[in-house]
Design a protein around this motif. Structure first.
Motif, PDB file in Angstrom:
ATOM      1  N   ASN A  32       0.527  -1.460  -0.115  1.00  0.00           N
ATOM      2  CA  ASN A  32       0.124  -0.037  -0.082  1.00  0.00           C
ATOM      3  C   ASN A  32       0.799   1.375  -0.095  1.00  0.00           C
ATOM      4  O   ASN A  32       1.220   2.040   0.878  1.00  0.00           O
ATOM      5  CB  ASN A  32      -1.015  -0.015   1.180  1.00  0.00           C
ATOM      6  CG  ASN A  32      -2.393  -1.224   1.272  1.00  0.00           C
ATOM      7  OD1 ASN A  32      -2.653  -1.741   0.411  1.00  0.00           O
ATOM      8  ND2 ASN A  32      -2.291  -1.617   2.724  1.00  0.00           N
ATOM      9  N   SER A 129       5.483  -0.175   8.998  1.00  0.00           N
ATOM     10  CA  SER A 129       7.384  -1.252   9.391  1.00  0.00           C
ATOM     11  C   SER A 129       8.363  -1.231   7.905  1.00  0.00           C
ATOM     12  O   SER A 129       7.906  -1.273   6.621  1.00  0.00           O
ATOM     13  CB  SER A 129       6.118  -2.513   8.935  1.00  0.00           C
ATOM     14  OG  SER A 129       5.485  -2.991   9.932  1.00  0.00           O
ATOM     15  N   ARG A 173       6.751  -0.252   4.549  1.00  0.00           N
ATOM     16  CA  ARG A 173       5.325  -0.804   4.315  1.00  0.00           C
ATOM     17  C   ARG A 173       4.136  -0.218   4.888  1.00  0.00           C
ATOM     18  O   ARG A 173       4.341   0.493   6.779  1.00  0.00           O
ATOM     19  CB  ARG A 173       5.378  -2.260   4.460  1.00  0.00           C
ATOM     20  CG  ARG A 173       3.689  -2.304   4.011  1.00  0.00           C
ATOM     21  CD  ARG A 173       3.393  -3.003   2.947  1.00  0.00           C
ATOM     22  NE  ARG A 173       1.886  -3.637   2.933  1.00  0.00           N
ATOM     23  CZ  ARG A 173       1.923  -4.906   2.046  1.00  0.00           C
ATOM     24  NH1 ARG A 173       2.666  -5.834   1.398  1.00  0.00           N
ATOM     25  NH2 ARG A 173       0.471  -4.975   1.890  1.00  0.00           N
ATOM     26  N   GLY A 175       1.139   0.768   6.047  1.00  0.00           N
ATOM     27  CA  GLY A 175      -0.635   0.314   6.555  1.00  0.00           C
ATOM     28  C   GLY A 175      -1.652   1.491   6.797  1.00  0.00           C
ATOM     29  O   GLY A 175      -1.486   2.272   5.964  1.00  0.00           O
ATOM     30  N   GLU A 176      -2.627   0.832   6.472  1.00  0.00           N
ATOM     31  CA  GLU A 176      -3.904   1.177   6.135  1.00  0.00           C
ATOM     32  C   GLU A 176      -4.302   2.517   7.758  1.00  0.00           C
ATOM     33  O   GLU A 176      -4.022   1.606   8.756  1.00  0.00           O
ATOM     34  CB  GLU A 176      -5.264   0.473   5.738  1.00  0.00           C
ATOM     35  CG  GLU A 176      -4.827  -0.277   4.333  1.00  0.00           C
ATOM     36  CD  GLU A 176      -6.528  -0.854   4.377  1.00  0.00           C
ATOM     37  OE1 GLU A 176      -7.308  -1.328   5.009  1.00  0.00           O
ATOM     38  OE2 GLU A 176      -6.324  -1.230   2.702  1.00  0.00           O
ATOM     39  N   TYR A 204      -1.481  -5.203  13.860  1.00  0.00           N
ATOM     40  CA  TYR A 204      -0.948  -5.885  12.081  1.00  0.00           C
ATOM     41  C   TYR A 204       0.134  -5.552  12.071  1.00  0.00           C
ATOM     42  O   TYR A 204       0.838  -6.260  11.446  1.00  0.00           O
ATOM     43  CB  TYR A 204      -1.369  -3.976  12.155  1.00  0.00           C
ATOM     44  CG  TYR A 204      -0.668  -2.928  11.046  1.00  0.00           C
ATOM     45  CD1 TYR A 204      -1.680  -3.819   9.420  1.00  0.00           C
ATOM     46  CD2 TYR A 204       1.022  -2.932  10.624  1.00  0.00           C
ATOM     47  CE1 TYR A 204      -0.591  -3.050   8.500  1.00  0.00           C
ATOM     48  CE2 TYR A 204       1.328  -2.745   9.721  1.00  0.00           C
ATOM     49  CZ  TYR A 204       0.643  -2.717   8.166  1.00  0.00           C
ATOM     50  OH  TYR A 204       1.063  -2.439   7.507  1.00  0.00           O
ATOM     51  N   PHE A 205       1.037  -5.366  12.684  1.00  0.00           N
ATOM     52  CA  PHE A 205       2.571  -5.286  12.945  1.00  0.00           C
ATOM     53  C   PHE A 205       3.445  -7.382  12.491  1.00  0.00           C
ATOM     54  O   PHE A 205       3.640  -7.795  11.814  1.00  0.00           O
ATOM     55  CB  PHE A 205       3.521  -5.095  13.594  1.00  0.00           C
ATOM     56  CG  PHE A 205       3.288  -3.573  13.593  1.00  0.00           C
ATOM     57  CD1 PHE A 205       3.870  -2.478  12.772  1.00  0.00           C
ATOM     58  CD2 PHE A 205       3.331  -2.295  15.006  1.00  0.00           C
ATOM     59  CE1 PHE A 205       4.350  -0.904  12.416  1.00  0.00           C
ATOM     60  CE2 PHE A 205       3.323  -1.616  14.733  1.00  0.00           C
ATOM     61  CZ  PHE A 205       3.449  -0.727  13.626  1.00  0.00           C
ATOM     62  N   GLN A 207       0.973  -9.548  11.571  1.00  0.00           N
ATOM     63  CA  GLN A 207       0.571 -10.196   9.999  1.00  0.00           C
ATOM     64  C   GLN A 207       1.185  -9.115   8.714  1.00  0.00           C
ATOM     65  O   GLN A 207       1.962 -10.305   8.274  1.00  0.00           O
ATOM     66  CB  GLN A 207      -0.936  -9.719   9.911  1.00  0.00           C
ATOM     67  CG  GLN A 207      -1.352 -10.436  10.835  1.00  0.00           C
ATOM     68  CD  GLN A 207      -3.201  -9.812  10.907  1.00  0.00           C
ATOM     69  OE1 GLN A 207      -3.383  -8.985  10.044  1.00  0.00           O
ATOM     70  NE2 GLN A 207      -4.479 -10.603  11.604  1.00  0.00           N
ATOM     71  N   GLN A 208       1.656  -7.952   8.932  1.00  0.00           N
ATOM     72  CA  GLN A 208       2.549  -7.694   8.179  1.00  0.00           C
ATOM     73  C   GLN A 208       3.493  -8.312   7.911  1.00  0.00           C
ATOM     74  O   GLN A 208       4.364  -9.074   6.668  1.00  0.00           O
ATOM     75  CB  GLN A 208       2.537  -5.744   8.621  1.00  0.00           C
ATOM     76  CG  GLN A 208       3.437  -5.469   7.439  1.00  0.00           C
ATOM     77  CD  GLN A 208       2.884  -5.462   5.768  1.00  0.00           C
ATOM     78  OE1 GLN A 208       2.007  -4.826   5.667  1.00  0.00           O
ATOM     79  NE2 GLN A 208       3.587  -5.847   4.988  1.00  0.00           N
ATOM     80  N   GLN A 298      -1.068  -8.212  -2.434  1.00  0.00           N
ATOM     81  CA  GLN A 298      -0.679  -7.485  -1.128  1.00  0.00           C
ATOM     82  C   GLN A 298      -1.867  -6.875  -0.049  1.00  0.00           C
ATOM     83  O   GLN A 298      -1.366  -7.337   0.938  1.00  0.00           O
ATOM     84  CB  GLN A 298      -0.554  -6.191  -2.184  1.00  0.00           C
ATOM     85  CG  GLN A 298       0.941  -6.474  -2.506  1.00  0.00           C
ATOM     86  CD  GLN A 298       1.417  -5.061  -3.399  1.00  0.00           C
ATOM     87  OE1 GLN A 298       1.051  -4.631  -3.316  1.00  0.00           O
ATOM     88  NE2 GLN A 298       3.116  -5.126  -3.916  1.00  0.00           N
ATOM     89  N   ARG A 299      -3.392  -6.833  -0.770  1.00  0.00           N
ATOM     90  CA  ARG A 299      -3.858  -6.469   0.547  1.00  0.00           C
ATOM     91  C   ARG A 299      -4.748  -8.040   1.128  1.00  0.00           C
ATOM     92  O   ARG A 299      -5.197  -7.467   2.621  1.00  0.00           O
ATOM     93  CB  ARG A 299      -5.522  -6.195  -0.384  1.00  0.00           C
ATOM     94  CG  ARG A 299      -5.331  -4.679  -1.226  1.00  0.00           C
ATOM     95  CD  ARG A 299      -6.978  -4.188  -1.649  1.00  0.00           C
ATOM     96  NE  ARG A 299      -7.723  -5.004  -2.500  1.00  0.00           N
ATOM     97  CZ  ARG A 299      -7.660  -5.110  -3.935  1.00  0.00           C
ATOM     98  NH1 ARG A 299      -6.911  -3.556  -4.266  1.00  0.00           N
ATOM     99  NH2 ARG A 299      -7.845  -5.600  -4.491  1.00  0.00           N
ATOM    100  N   ARG A 302      -1.482 -10.304   4.498  1.00  0.00           N
ATOM    101  CA  ARG A 302      -1.602 -10.426   5.970  1.00  0.00           C
ATOM    102  C   ARG A 302      -2.524 -11.326   6.823  1.00  0.00           C
ATOM    103  O   ARG A 302      -4.221 -11.177   6.077  1.00  0.00           O
ATOM    104  CB  ARG A 302      -2.354  -8.725   6.518  1.00  0.00           C
ATOM    105  CG  ARG A 302      -0.510  -7.961   6.521  1.00  0.00           C
ATOM    106  CD  ARG A 302      -1.077  -6.693   7.574  1.00  0.00           C
ATOM    107  NE  ARG A 302      -2.069  -5.929   7.098  1.00  0.00           N
ATOM    108  CZ  ARG A 302      -2.995  -5.742   7.620  1.00  0.00           C
ATOM    109  NH1 ARG A 302      -3.156  -5.875   8.531  1.00  0.00           N
ATOM    110  NH2 ARG A 302      -3.863  -4.994   7.245  1.00  0.00           N
TER     111      ARG A 302
END
Length: 832
Positions: A32, A129, A173, A175-176, A204-205, A207-208, A298-299, A302
């Motif tokens: 993203n 990240s 990276r 994130g949203e 989030y981190f 999963q990323q 990419q979406r 994660r």
């Protein structure tokens, strides 16, 4: 570091360190990208990094400046009273050891309080990240833990080594954004708001990190040991020992040998080595790689188990896909490879690059089956991306092959056993302008036997590098959620617990439906390149030749039609006009040119024509429906929309079965109407007084309509052959194998009588699939003795429908040969 930029000396220090770092470092945004974040620039933004790191902050500041985003070292806009716009989730790092996860960032706490107390209406939290290299390394190698960003987070010493060793490959990276306003809207209290915010950011981190670096890998020996301890494998060991009368220790050694034969040995050094080698190879071989729709992967990267299901055109498909994923900071998958590729030298490299090897058949070896199934279950449950080819082998004809269901059945059973990690299939279409094995395929299309792979194939590949290979396109299709598919096919499937050996009654049919859905999705992501387009046009001519202005118009019309009525949102078209396509394909030596007094004629010679059928078949499904509509007007000057809809709907299931067309029966009328409107807009049809009419037979528009129709005529002729043979033999007198043989012989004879130079016209596999399709549609059924019983609906398909689309000459010729099959045996005709 609480205010690295706010004072004069802070700005001076930060600027000096930034310049010092970027004397060596190089960074880029991935996934993203910053310009896709859709941030509200008038609302405060706080960038959140997972742990405290000045070097990461410098890289973040650099990427924000490049993307035109608010800088993290400046005060946020919008009323949030802070000197800078960044926060860390964990405390200061020591020189050795890990960050302290306890406590909270004071700036983050103040931002939460500001929104709670309505001092600030909204704050956007953007998790970021920073990856210094990407290496899912094994836990037994402590030195490698220093080399790159992975699951073992060290202290400042490790970061210093990461800067030195991987500073040229830094990826950021974004994130949203998380809305603090939404997070505190439920008014749960300050402490719970803080915990909830921290938890969401940590998830989030995590999963990323898994999406980019890959799951945390155990040592290979540890993984294999775990396989042997699983319930399924232990039961299979005991069963083999009992049945064979051997010591359980020997059966266990057999299981260990199978596990060692199967399992990959994913090694980061080989991945990096292959990245360098393949970068040279692709640049040497191709003029470029076009990647489309990778943002779909990419979406979903994660939190999902991703299974890539590409079409299989060449041995380099899996190398190409892994290379592209790694280049885009996505974890390269573990790839299912046939045991035939486990050759000396090559097999070892492939295994370390992520390949795991499987035998062609598991039949009769329950212990091997148990070990293989448990290995795949381990990959799925731990979140390793996996890649396998549902076609089984490479397509020698250019068509998407009838999918094999073995790997899909294993996947479904694994998911039924444990569905905690969602599985998402990603269909991938790989389109070549010249396939590397083209010479081999040309021989096989002419009837030569398939050659076994060997180590020396690599030298034959190198000898082909002098040819021009053009470009290659990799299109990522619309992802297919396994959970969503099961809910649609088998509502309530979660209502019971499934053991490792349980096979529900619906598994076989559901697996078959999933296989077809994935094949449809692969075809929906097709890329139509100049070679495909020229092949579509030239192979539809009676003499494999066309003058240059006419070919240019045909190509422009095809491209315009496909742009006006796209097959799917995932398909792609060439970015050049008809004249440019002609020059491009001619430059690749796929066709010849001849001049006469009236102008330039472009033609295909015999080897070119046979090979071009491969490239036409790559995209034949894109024009199948408009071509079928065009066929109706070869013998009929006018028809109503209702007649067209009825006739196309009657034939469509057979086209759908062979070409894996994406439309279901309910949506077909709307699709047919869209194609009719598209043909009218292109001038190939016209509508008057409620009737659809064809152009004047002497016009250039009718020539274009005829060429479009001829692209699928051979397919319709094959359908009519099978139906005619069934109808001209006593009902229940033929088995499926006998009908398949008769169809093949008839097609061979007709190809000689009518001068067809198209080996696939008498391809046994295509007839086999058509006979199976008749069974599926319940037009025929197989009795207890294996004989085919046809139902009354077959005659309607064969006669009433066929006469609308096939010429009287072709129908008469097919009926004559069909009648002769009743009176005398027909000796097979060997392919030329």
């Amino acid at each position: 570091m609480s205010a690295v930029y706010s004072s004069f000396f802070g700005r001076l220090r930060f600027g000096f360190l930034h310049r010092l770092l970027y004397l060596w470092a190089r960074s880029e945004s991935i996934g993203n990208a910053a310009f896709d974040l859709h941030l509200d620039r008038d609302t405060p933004i706080i960038y959140v990094l997972p742990y405290r790191s000045l070097s990461d902050l410098i890289v973040l500041d650099r990427e924000c400046r490049k993307a035109g985003l608010p800088r993290p070292v400046r005060a946020p806009v919008g009323g949030l009273e802070e000197q800078e716009s960044y926060a860390f989730l964990s405390k200061e790092q020591a020189w050795v050891g890990r960050p302290d996860p306890r406590g909270q960032s004071p700036r983050l706490l103040r931002a939460i309080s500001a929104v709670e107390e309505r001092q600030c209406n909204e704050v956007q939290l953007v998790p970021v990240s920073v990856f210094w290299g990407q290496s899912p390394d094994v836990e037994s190698s402590p030195i490698k833990l220093l080399f790159a960003y992975n699951w073992a987070v060290g202290g400042r010493m490790r970061k210093l080594l990461a800067i030195l060793l991987h500073g040229r490959k830094i990826r950021v990276r974004f994130g949203e954004a998380l809305s603090l306003k939404d997070l505190v809207a439920e008014q749960l209290g300050h402490e719970r708001h803080v915990r909830r915010t921290g938890r969401l950011l940590r998830v989030y981190f995590r999963q990323q990190r898994g999406a980019v670096v890959g799951p945390d890998l155990s040592h290979r020996r540890t993984l294999l040991k775990g396989l042997l301890q699983s319930q399924m494998v232990r039961a299979a060991i005991e069963k083999k020992a009992l049945e064979k009368g051997i010591d359980p220790g020997k059966a266990r050694k057999d299981a260990a040998r199978y596990a060692n034969e199967i399992a990959s040995d994913f090694t980061y050094s080989i991945i990096r080595f292959m990245e360098v080698v393949l970068s040279w190879f692709w640049n040497k071989l191709y003029d470029g790689i076009r990647i489309n729709h990778i943002e779909r992967v990419q979406r979903i990267a994660r939190g999902n188990e991703i299974i890539y299901v590409p079409c299989h055109r060449s041995h380099i498909d899996y190398l190409l896909l892994s290379y592209i994923l790694f280049q885009n900071s996505l974890t390269p998958p573990h790839i299912a490879a046939g045991i035939n590729l486990n050759m000396p030298v090559i097999g070892g490299i492939l295994r370390r690059g992520g390949a795991f090897f499987m035998r062609r058949t598991f039949k009769g070896n329950q212990l091997y089956t148990a070990v293989f199934n448990e290995y795949l279950h381990t990959l799925f449950s731990r979140g390793f991306p996996v890649e396998y080819f549902i076609e089984g082998g490479r397509s020698r004809t250019g068509r998407t092959l009838d999918p094999k269901t073995g790997m899909l059945a294993i996947t479904l059973r694994s998911y039924l056993r444990s569905s905690r990690r969602p599985i998402v299939f990603v269909p991938v279409y790989v389109g070549y302008e010249r396939v590397l094995e083209g010479r081999t395929y040309l021989g096989e299309l002419r009837g030569q036997e398939k050659k076994k792979e060997s180590f020396f194939d690599i030298f034959r590949v190198l000898s082909a590098l002098k040819l021009r290979f053009g470009k290659v396109a990799v299109n990522f299709g619309e992802p297919v959620s396994l959970n969503g598919f099961l809910e649609q096919q088998q509502p309530g499937w979660r209502q019971r617990d499934y053991g490792p050996d349980y096979r529900p009654e619906w598994l076989s049919e559901t697996t078959r439906q999933l296989a077809r859905s994935l094949a449809n999705a692969i075809n929906a992501a097709a890329d139509a390149n100049p070679v495909n387009m020229v092949a579509l046009a030239m192979l539809s001519t009676s003499r494999l030749a066309l003058d240059e202005p006419a070919l240019k118009r045909v190509l422009n019309t095809y491209k315009s039609l496909l742009s006006r009525v796209p097959y799917s949102p995932s398909m792609t078209l060439p970015d050049m006009d008809g004249q440019a396509m002609i020059e491009y394909v001619e430059g690749m030596q796929f066709m010849g040119r001849q001049s006469d007094a009236l102008g330039e004629i472009l033609f295909l010679d015999e080897p070119q024509a046979v090979l071009m059928t491969y490239y036409r078949n790559n995209v034949l499904h894109l024009v199948a429906l408009p071509a079928l509509i065009a066929c109706l007007f070869l013998n009929n000057p006018r028809m109503s929309r209702e007649q067209i809809d009825k006739l196309v709907s009657a034939i469509y299931p057979y086209l759908q079965g062979e070409l894996f067309l994406q439309w279901q029966e309910a949506e077909l009328p709307g699709v047919i109407s869209s194609w009719i409107d598209g043909l009218i807009a292109e001038g190939l049809l016209r509508e008057e007084a409620g009737q659809i009419k064809r152009p004047d037979p002497s016009s250039s528009e009718f020539v274009l309509l005829s060429l479009l129709a001829r692209s699928i005529l051979q397919m319709l002729e094959r359908f009519y052959m099978a139906a005619a043979l069934l109808l001209n033999n006593p009902n229940g007198s033929l088995t499926a194998e006998e009908l398949e043989t008769l169809c093949t012989v008839m097609a061979q004879r007709l190809s000689i009588l009518h001068g067809l130079n198209a080996p696939e016209f008498f391809d046994k596999t295509l007839f086999r699939q058509f006979i199976q399709r008749l069974n599926d549609l319940q037009v025929i059924r197989t009795d207890s003795e294996g004989r085919l019983q046809y139902l009354p609906g077959l005659e309607d398909i064969a006669e009433n429908t066929a006469k609308r689309v096939l010429s009287a000459e072709i129908r008469l010729s097919i009926r004559q040969v069909a009648r002769s099959s009743n009176t005398a045996p027909i000796a097979p005709v060997e392919p030329a």
